[in-house]
Design an enzyme around this catalytic site. Structure first.
Site, PDB file in Angstrom:
ATOM      1  CG  ASP A 236     -17.660  34.485 -13.573  1.00 34.27           C
ATOM      2  OD1 ASP A 236     -18.841  34.832 -13.435  1.00 34.27           O
ATOM      3  OD2 ASP A 236     -17.041  33.509 -13.876  1.00 34.27           O
ATOM      4  CG  HIS A 259     -19.121  37.324 -16.800  1.00 43.01           C
ATOM      5  ND1 HIS A 259     -18.783  35.963 -16.737  1.00 43.01           N
ATOM      6  CD2 HIS A 259     -18.181  37.716 -17.483  1.00 43.01           C
ATOM      7  CE1 HIS A 259     -17.840  35.602 -17.700  1.00 43.01           C
ATOM      8  NE2 HIS A 259     -17.374  36.760 -17.953  1.00 43.01           N
TER       9      HIS A 259
END
Ligand SMILES: *[C@@H]1O[C@H](CO)[C@@H](O)[C@H](O)[C@H]1NC(C)=O
Ligand SMILES: *[C@@H]1O[C@H](CO)[C@@H](O)[C@H](O)[C@H]1NC(C)=O
Ligand SMILES: *[C@@H]1O[C@H](CO)[C@@H](O)[C@H](O)[C@H]1NC(C)=O
Ligand SMILES: *[C@@H]1O[C@H](CO)[C@@H](O)[C@H](O)[C@H]1NC(C)=O
Length: 418
Positions: A236, A259
């Protein structure tokens, strides 16, 4: 063969460590030097019954070793030597009696229990209410996430133990964290919450790119934070900065997979505190979903994010290299319709950003119709569209904007929307 009684071994180990450190103090540095540190008393977890065998539960030993270190009125160091230590939840909690910073030296591997039924909080190792903390030593915190990643759906629970964060720092002032690895957390790797003057460097943060919600370093309600010279590969956000963060600097970080580096999401909760003075510089993003991002929820309560600079950033095959998204929603279930975000974004700079993206739209700035982004500048941007399959090789990267006027300096590719 001589057999030693276990208690003797512990005492011998403890004495050895204490005397090694005293010898080093005595011979290692010039006696009259002003930089001689006061001698630290060593508290080794082995002396409190921890077993470096990877399977004996050492939770109570860790807790007792910390309590002794924290209560010690003189300079103190908690040592976790080589080997593998299995521990359930541990809380390194102050206030402590030491006047000088507490040192924690982790050389081995601390492994989380895979049974979270005894976890009472959504965090594995917590550092709380400490003034002066040095954590280093080259060792690893292994959250053993693969055991739970596939099994537990935490979406319905606010406090979900099976998604526990590896390292939680809450109300820690004057911290120096370095040369530590965080591996495979059940939830996030690290949370820095309500901390002041917090310096982290030379961290290695690692989990597979497809591990669920394994944010790298999540910072909230904290002042004067530095994150430097670290490598983050995870499932993430590599770094996420949410409400109440002021004066944060991120430098020399390599992120990917992951991310990207994100301010937000903001505007999720009521009465969020503002974010200001964010500097992200000299970072490299490799194969990440986003590069540098600001994200806020639609239909949000009012707050502000201001003075945010991203500079000297290299993108390698980054899907959304530059993105402001004021219509963010984490998943289809959690979307809030299309009412405008009330988070005011202003004074944002994107400077010296170069590299490649597999998506044609390399720059996305979707600001709020109620509060258009103010004072956004771009300078010296060079982003090339390199499709995964080289079919549209002649297409160039483009920009897409809403509710923002962008000031431009130097060369900017893709052509900015003004
Ligand atoms: C923060 O930590 C200090 C000790 O370092 C403690 O005295 C204080 O109560 C803590 N504040 C909160 C809100 O927990
Ligand atoms: C910039 O960051 C890279 C790692 O991404 C590092 O190797 C390099 O030393 C940094 N450069 C400067 C000038 O700090
Ligand atoms: C903006 O943030 C930078 C740190 O990134 C700081 O040096 C500067 O003083 C801030 N500017 C204003 C106007 O507050
Ligand atoms: C570039 O990113 C795309 C999309 O994330 C991915 O499918 C592709 O394999 C990546 N290319 C390389 C060379 O890693």
């Amino acid at each position: 063969m001589t057999t030693y009684n276990k208690v003797d071994i512990k005492i011998v180990l403890l004495l050895c460590l204490v005397s090694i450190s005293s010898l080093a103090e005595a011979f290692g540095r010039p006696a009259a030097s002003a930089i001689v540190k006061p001698r630290q008393t060593i508290f080794n977890v082995l002396a409190f019954g921890a077993k470096p065998d990877g399977k004996t539960d050492s939770t109570n030993a860790f807790q007792a070793a910390w309590d002794a270190t924290c209560k010690h009125p003189e300079p103190a160091r908690l040592v976790i030597p080589g080997g593998e230590f299995l521990v359930r939840q541990v809380k390194f909690e102050g206030p402590c009696n030491n006047k000088s910073p507490i040192f924690i030296q982790l050389r081995g591997i601390v492994k989380a229990s895979i049974d979270t039924s005894t976890f009472t909080e959504p965090e594995w190792i917590t550092f709380e209410k400490i003034v002066g903390l040095n954590l280093n030593g080259g060792g690893t915190f292994d959250g053993q996430g693969p055991a739970v990643w596939a099994k537990h759906d935490c979406s319905a629970q606010a406090k979900c133990a099976s998604r526990s964060v590896n390292l939680k720092f809450r109300n820690v002032t004057n911290a120096k964290i370095g040369r530590i690895t965080s591996k495979d957390p059940k939830g996030f790797h690290m949370c820095i919450n309500s901390c002041n003057n917090f310096r982290a460097k030379a961290l290695e943060i690692t989990a597979p790119g497809d591990s669920p919600n394994t944010d790298g370093i999540h910072v909230s309600n904290s002042n004067d934070v530095t994150i430097a010279k670290s490598v983050i590969s995870t499932g993430d956000d590599c770094i996420s900065i949410i409400q109440g963060v002021n004066r944060i600097k991120i430098a020399d970080v390599v992120c990917g997979p992951g991310h990207g580096i994100s301010v937000g999401s903001l505007g999720k909760y009521k009465d969020e505190k503002d974010v200001h003075d964010v500097l992200v510089k000299n970072c490299t993003l490799i194969n990440t979903q986003n590069g540098v991002r600001i994200k806020t929820w639609p239909d949000s309560p009012p707050s502000a994010a201001t003075n945010i600079t991203f500079t000297n950033i290299k993108m390698e095959n980054v899907t959304n290299p530059i993105i402001i998204d004021q219509n963010y929603c984490a998943s289809a279930k959690s979307c809030r319709g299309n009412k405008a975000s009330n988070v005011k974004i202003s004074q944002v700079k994107f400077i010296n950003i170069r590299g490649t993206t597999p998506t044609q739209c390399a720059v996305k700035m979707h600001c709020s119709p109620s509060f258009p982004c103010q004072n956004v500048q771009v300078a010296n941007i060079d982003l090339k569209y390199v499709p995964v399959l080289p079919t549209n090789a002649l297409s160039k990267a483009v920009s897409e904007c809403a509710n923002v006027k962008v000031a431009v300096a130097g060369f900017v590719i893709p052509a900015p929307c003004i």
